[in-house]
Design an enzyme around this catalytic site. Structure first.
Site, PDB file in Angstrom:
ATOM      1  N   GLU A  76       0.806  -1.228   0.000  1.00  0.00           N
ATOM      2  CA  GLU A  76       0.000   0.000   0.000  1.00  0.00           C
ATOM      3  C   GLU A  76       0.833   1.270   0.000  1.00  0.00           C
ATOM      4  O   GLU A  76       0.642   2.172   0.829  1.00  0.00           O
ATOM      5  CB  GLU A  76      -0.964  -0.031   1.191  1.00  0.00           C
ATOM      6  CG  GLU A  76      -1.853  -1.280   1.174  1.00  0.00           C
ATOM      7  CD  GLU A  76      -2.864  -1.373   2.288  1.00  0.00           C
ATOM      8  OE1 GLU A  76      -3.678  -2.335   2.255  1.00  0.00           O
ATOM      9  OE2 GLU A  76      -2.873  -0.511   3.181  1.00  0.00           O
ATOM     10  N   GLU A 136      -5.794 -10.725  -1.944  1.00  0.00           N
ATOM     11  CA  GLU A 136      -6.633 -10.612  -0.730  1.00  0.00           C
ATOM     12  C   GLU A 136      -8.114 -10.534  -1.109  1.00  0.00           C
ATOM     13  O   GLU A 136      -8.861  -9.698  -0.605  1.00  0.00           O
ATOM     14  CB  GLU A 136      -6.224  -9.356   0.068  1.00  0.00           C
ATOM     15  CG  GLU A 136      -4.756  -9.284   0.425  1.00  0.00           C
ATOM     16  CD  GLU A 136      -4.385  -8.060   1.242  1.00  0.00           C
ATOM     17  OE1 GLU A 136      -3.182  -7.761   1.310  1.00  0.00           O
ATOM     18  OE2 GLU A 136      -5.292  -7.418   1.812  1.00  0.00           O
TER      19      GLU A 136
END
Ligand code: XIL
Length: 359
Positions: free
Chosen positions: A159, A266
């Site tokens: 991220e 994910e």
């Protein structure tokens, strides 16, 4: 949500699959009964797990039957490994790695450097460049080195792109080691600790925000140009019913342009986010099924050498991070995963598999 309501919702989805086409084929379509995901997926099928879940015989059996790769959901992050001052804690990730090894499953490391983690061990070195960098390199060497030969790959950086997609996030790591350099150093340190592990950079909302995806792809190119051994891209794929299914295929095709292996890292498909867009629960569920099929189709269309793995972010709905903790269930309810609260395979799994079969 009341038990009776959940029963109604559950009933609806069973109908949608069992009644083969009666529920307007256009919307949910008829999916064959799901098989073990790892048997249908053209690449390793992964699941996010905790050591506690693997200690539960029911979940352990279901995980071993359905999946061929495991990712520690949070117990290999700094918040766990650096939780106790003066020592590195590995009991839980060791248990996960051992479970994988004894059952011939792959073990995938998540994650080394994340803006959301700023442990005390590094906060106290904030601003001391040399000491900070040495501790940073030592941490990565210790964690990656421990699972050398066991971990197939790592989310080295997680991220890094700003929420709005403009530029990179700033934080403890970039402040001390540089916006791009903290990532280059992390990749180099990981490579030195394990010459064979595939090293990935992972991010989210790459489907719903094309600007963020473009920034992410530029970052990958900048890292490669800077000499970082980037071996793959992770797209988290935390999606929701408000996403246009066509955006999934477009995103994965765009990410694949760099020629690197892709990890759908994910996957979960929220019903809560986007709920207001739909007139009925049946329409909402139909969209969720369509999205699962779209993820399967997009992954199946990748060249085999770019299919790193497809990982779902949890086993049973009741364990999903999208469900608030039991003591404070806010949001109250969601059903974003492939197995219901009781571990039964859901139509969502059948839809994902239909996509993977390229239906
Ligand atoms: C989440 C876990 O699911 C939670 O159990 C934990 O409390 C917080 O982190 N992106 C990531 C994952 O890369 O590591 C996050 O996992 C979810 C979002």
């Amino acid at each position: 949500m009341s038990a009776s309501r959940r029963a109604v919702v559950g009933g609806l989805s069973a109908l949608a699959v069992s009644a083969c086409g009666r529920e307007s084929r256009g919307q949910t379509g008829a999916y064959p009964a799901p098989e073990p995901l790892e048997a249908v997926c053209p690449a390793p099928a992964g699941c996010a797990v905790t050591a506690e879940r693997l200690a539960d015989p029911g979940d352990a059996a279901l995980i071993a039957r359905q999946f061929s790769q495991l990712t520690p959901e949070w117990q290999l992050k700094m918040e766990y490994v650096l939780a106790e001052p003066g020592r590195l804690r590995f009991d839980a990730p060791d248990a996960i790695a051992r479970f994988a090894q004894t059952r011939g499953l792959r073990f995938f490391g998540h994650t080394l450097v994340w803006y959301a983690q700023a442990p005390e061990a590094f906060m106290r070195l904030d601003g001391q460049r040399a000491a900070f960098e040495a501790a940073y390199r030592d941490y990565i060497a210790a964690v990656v080195g421990r699972y050398r030969g066991n971990a197939v790959g790592w989310d080295v950086v997680n991220e890094a792109v700003a929420e709005d997609g403009e530029g990179l996030r700033e934080g403890l790591w970039s402040r001390n080691l540089g916006a791009l350099d903290h990532m280059r150093i992390a990749f180099e340190a990981a490579r030195a600790a394990d010459p064979d592990a595939v090293l990935l950079i992972n991010d989210y909302n790459l489907e719903g925000n094309p600007r963020k995806r473009a920034s992410f792809l530029r970052l990958v190119e900048d890292l490669v140009r800077a000499g970082a051994p980037v071996g793959g891209i992770g797209t988290q794929t935390h999606i929701a019913a408000d996403l246009d299914p066509a955006a999934v295929g477009a995103a994965i095709a765009d990410l694949a342009r760099l020629g690197l292996p892709i990890h759908v890292s994910e996957l979960d498909i929220s019903l809560n986010r986007g709920r207001r867009m739909f007139a009925s629960e049946a329409e909402l569920e139909a969209r969720q099924l369509r999205l699962a099929q779209a993820v399967g189709e997009a992954f199946a269309e990748l060249p085999r050498r770019q299919q790193f793995a497809l990982t779902v972010w949890g086993l049973r709905d009741g364990q999903s991070w999208l469900r608030g903790p039991k003591e404070n269930p806010e949001p109250p309810w969601d059903a974003p995963l492939m197995f219901d609260d009781d571990g039964r395979a859901k139509p969502l799994l059948a839809a994902l598999e239909a996509g993977l079969r390229g239906r």
